[in-house]
Design a protein around this motif. Structure first.
Motif, PDB file in Angstrom:
ATOM      1  N   GLN A   1      97.662  67.495  10.626  1.00 18.38           N
ATOM      2  CA  GLN A   1      97.755  66.446   9.841  1.00 18.38           C
ATOM      3  C   GLN A   1      99.201  66.166  10.134  1.00 18.38           C
ATOM      4  O   GLN A   1      99.961  66.844   9.534  1.00 18.38           O
ATOM      5  CB  GLN A   1      97.211  66.769   8.375  1.00 18.38           C
ATOM      6  CG  GLN A   1      95.742  66.479   8.492  1.00 18.38           C
ATOM      7  CD  GLN A   1      95.000  65.310   8.531  1.00 18.38           C
ATOM      8  OE1 GLN A   1      95.715  64.226   8.647  1.00 18.38           O
ATOM      9  NE2 GLN A   1      93.815  65.112   8.901  1.00 18.38           N
TER      10      GLN A   1
ATOM     11  N   GLN B   1      86.203  73.355  19.741  1.00 17.01           N
ATOM     12  CA  GLN B   1      85.194  73.825  18.749  1.00 17.01           C
ATOM     13  C   GLN B   1      85.107  75.220  18.310  1.00 17.01           C
ATOM     14  O   GLN B   1      84.718  75.571  17.094  1.00 17.01           O
ATOM     15  CB  GLN B   1      83.851  73.361  19.204  1.00 17.01           C
ATOM     16  CG  GLN B   1      83.664  71.743  19.345  1.00 17.01           C
ATOM     17  CD  GLN B   1      82.547  71.162  20.031  1.00 17.01           C
ATOM     18  OE1 GLN B   1      82.058  72.103  20.889  1.00 17.01           O
ATOM     19  NE2 GLN B   1      81.870  70.304  19.649  1.00 17.01           N
TER      20      GLN B   1
ATOM     21  N   LYS C   1      91.341  66.912  12.965  1.00 14.76           N
ATOM     22  CA  LYS C   1      91.603  66.490  11.819  1.00 14.76           C
ATOM     23  C   LYS C   1      91.533  67.635  11.003  1.00 14.76           C
ATOM     24  O   LYS C   1      92.495  67.798  10.089  1.00 14.76           O
ATOM     25  CB  LYS C   1      91.017  65.302  11.218  1.00 14.76           C
ATOM     26  CG  LYS C   1      91.261  64.048  11.747  1.00 14.76           C
ATOM     27  CD  LYS C   1      90.286  62.927  11.202  1.00 14.76           C
ATOM     28  CE  LYS C   1      90.693  61.520  11.762  1.00 14.76           C
ATOM     29  NZ  LYS C   1      89.735  60.434  11.174  1.00 14.76           N
ATOM     30  N   SER C   2      90.781  68.564  11.164  1.00 13.38           N
ATOM     31  CA  SER C   2      90.521  69.672  10.202  1.00 13.38           C
ATOM     32  C   SER C   2      91.732  70.642  10.534  1.00 13.38           C
ATOM     33  O   SER C   2      92.205  71.682   9.730  1.00 13.38           O
ATOM     34  CB  SER C   2      89.301  70.294  10.601  1.00 13.38           C
ATOM     35  OG  SER C   2      89.273  71.172  11.589  1.00 13.38           O
ATOM     36  N   ARG C   3      92.553  70.543  11.731  1.00 12.05           N
ATOM     37  CA  ARG C   3      93.580  71.489  12.095  1.00 12.05           C
ATOM     38  C   ARG C   3      94.934  70.898  11.905  1.00 12.05           C
ATOM     39  O   ARG C   3      96.067  71.545  11.836  1.00 12.05           O
ATOM     40  CB  ARG C   3      93.470  72.022  13.514  1.00 12.05           C
ATOM     41  CG  ARG C   3      92.258  72.894  13.721  1.00 12.05           C
ATOM     42  CD  ARG C   3      91.870  73.390  14.851  1.00 12.05           C
ATOM     43  NE  ARG C   3      90.658  73.986  15.120  1.00 12.05           N
ATOM     44  CZ  ARG C   3      89.949  74.437  15.995  1.00 12.05           C
ATOM     45  NH1 ARG C   3      90.909  74.903  17.053  1.00 12.05           N
ATOM     46  NH2 ARG C   3      88.617  74.767  16.275  1.00 12.05           N
TER      47      ARG C   3
ATOM     48  N   ALA D   1      86.943  65.032  14.391  1.00 14.09           N
ATOM     49  CA  ALA D   1      86.776  65.750  13.093  1.00 14.09           C
ATOM     50  C   ALA D   1      87.445  67.389  13.156  1.00 14.09           C
ATOM     51  O   ALA D   1      88.150  67.661  12.359  1.00 14.09           O
ATOM     52  CB  ALA D   1      85.217  65.878  12.801  1.00 14.09           C
ATOM     53  N   CYS D   2      87.220  67.905  14.343  1.00 11.52           N
ATOM     54  CA  CYS D   2      87.893  69.115  14.625  1.00 11.52           C
ATOM     55  C   CYS D   2      89.368  69.068  14.510  1.00 11.52           C
ATOM     56  O   CYS D   2      90.025  69.990  14.018  1.00 11.52           O
ATOM     57  CB  CYS D   2      87.316  69.884  15.835  1.00 11.52           C
ATOM     58  SG  CYS D   2      85.547  70.359  15.779  1.00 11.52           S
TER      59      CYS D   2
END
Length: 234
Positions: free
Chosen positions: A225, A176, A221-223, A218-219
């Motif tokens: 793909q 996080q 997926k934000s970094r 979610a963390c």
């Protein structure tokens, strides 16, 4: 254990301590823990400065004592610590023979692992990573080499953390925190960030509650793909 084995151990136990030390340092390092459990006297030998100084001189004869080195990580103060650092450096750098084994790599590993395992909250990962980078740059490494060594150390530490609740909460915090705004080489490598999430979604999957799982997902997926399908599904 056979009577012959018992007699043999009894005979060895009668040897002078300095002879036992010379025998022990020539055995495989992985066997030292078992040997030290044979009896109290042998255990005390493995806790003595004499043993570790002998082991250091025998195993790493070219490891000259360093009175000082620049950088923020403290100078080691015992032969046991120096032996551990050199041994760990060998293990970390074994996959890349082009990088010379250096004692500072092992000391940095020990520093990072101890900081992460503090019973109170450890420092922010960005501070720890920056300290490691500054240490290697102060020792004359280029920015690229400093970043590569720091990444190897982070990966080695992450792979050797105990599987317990403390490690789960630590990994969750590392996931996080993020450091995407830090300039190179002060940002952790993609490999290190990936390993944090990989361990959370594989080794510690059963520790999640539903809210934590979707927060960490979610963390991730934000970094990254795409993310592996094995990470999906609570």
């Amino acid at each position: 254990m056979s009577i012959g084995k018992v007699d043999e151990l009894s005979d060895i136990g009668k040897l002078p301590e300095h002879v036992l030390i010379e025998i022990f340092i020539r055995t495989c390092v992985s066997e030292w823990r078992h040997i030290s459990c044979v009896d109290k006297h042998w255990s005390s030998i493995f806790h003595s400065q004499c043993f570790w100084q002998a082991a250091l001189s025998f195993t790493y004869p070219f490891a000259h004592p360093s009175n000082t080195w620049p950088g923020p990580i403290p100078l080691p103060d015992s032969p046991k610590r120096r032996f551990m650092a050199l041994y760990i450096s060998q293990q970390i750098l074994a996959s890349d023979p082009q990088i010379q084994v250096e004692e500072i790599v092992g000391h940095t590993y020990l520093f990072l692992k101890e900081q992460l395992q503090l019973s109170i909250m450890s420092p922010h990962s960005g501070i720890l990573h920056g300290t490691i980078i500054d240490q290697f740059i102060a020792c004359g490494k280029s920015r690229d080499i400093a970043h590569e060594l720091a990444s190897l150390i982070w990966l080695a530490v992450l792979d050797n953390l105990e599987e317990n609740h403390h490690t789960f909460y630590l990994l969750k915090r590392l996931a996080q925190e993020g450091d995407i705004f830090l300039p190179y080489p002060y940002s952790r490598s993609v490999k290190v960030q990936w390993r944090v999430f990989e361990k959370l979604f594989t080794d510690f999957r059963d520790c999640f509650n539903q809210v934590d799982y979707y927060d960490i997902l979610a963390c991730a997926k934000s970094r990254f793909q795409p993310i592996p399908s094995a990470w999906l599904g609570y």
